[in-house]
Design a protein around this motif. Structure first.
Motif, PDB file in Angstrom:
ATOM      1  N   SER A  53       0.838  -1.193   0.000  1.00  0.00           N
ATOM      2  CA  SER A  53       0.000   0.000   0.000  1.00  0.00           C
ATOM      3  C   SER A  53       0.877   1.249   0.000  1.00  0.00           C
ATOM      4  O   SER A  53       2.036   1.219   0.390  1.00  0.00           O
ATOM      5  CB  SER A  53      -0.920   0.015   1.225  1.00  0.00           C
ATOM      6  N   LEU A  54       0.278   2.329  -0.448  1.00  0.00           N
ATOM      7  CA  LEU A  54       0.999   3.596  -0.501  1.00  0.00           C
ATOM      8  C   LEU A  54       1.321   4.114   0.901  1.00  0.00           C
ATOM      9  O   LEU A  54       2.389   4.695   1.125  1.00  0.00           O
ATOM     10  CB  LEU A  54       0.164   4.626  -1.280  1.00  0.00           C
ATOM     11  N   ALA A  55       0.439   3.874   1.849  1.00  0.00           N
ATOM     12  CA  ALA A  55       0.669   4.324   3.224  1.00  0.00           C
ATOM     13  C   ALA A  55       1.884   3.614   3.824  1.00  0.00           C
ATOM     14  O   ALA A  55       2.684   4.230   4.534  1.00  0.00           O
ATOM     15  CB  ALA A  55      -0.562   4.071   4.075  1.00  0.00           C
ATOM     16  N   CYS A  56       2.031   2.347   3.535  1.00  0.00           N
ATOM     17  CA  CYS A  56       3.170   1.589   4.059  1.00  0.00           C
ATOM     18  C   CYS A  56       4.471   2.103   3.460  1.00  0.00           C
ATOM     19  O   CYS A  56       5.460   2.290   4.170  1.00  0.00           O
ATOM     20  CB  CYS A  56       2.987   0.110   3.755  1.00  0.00           C
TER      21      CYS A  56
END
Length: 91
Positions: A53-56
């Motif tokens: 994911s982009l958040a990770c």
């Protein structure tokens, strides 16, 4: 046995407190080495983890930037200022 233990601990004490060693500098160097090793371990554990994911990915980038080697080190302690001299009129 008592004499052997006493000789051992006296030798260890002499090696630790032998003349000509700057304990403050040695402790600071050891501290900097430990911080550098800790940063490397954290960076390696971050890169080993896969993200989907982009958040990770963003979180990993922020943490990697925070632990970069360009992080400021702890400055040496400044000497304690002495109080102002007593005025001559005080007697």
């Amino acid at each position: 046995m008592f004499l052997v233990r006493s000789a051992f601990w006296l030798t260890v004490a002499f090696l630790v407190i032998k003349p000509g060693i700057d304990l403050d500098k040695a402790a600071g160097d050891l501290s900097n080495q430990a911080l550098s090793a800790g940063r490397q371990v954290i960076a390696q554990s971050l890169t080993a983890e896969d993200c989907d994911s982009l958040a990770c990915v963003g979180g990993k980038a922020v943490i990697a930037a925070a632990i970069a080697d360009s992080a400021p080190s702890v400055p040496a302690a400044a000497p304690v200022p002495l109080p102002r001299p007593r005025p001559e009129r005080a007697g």
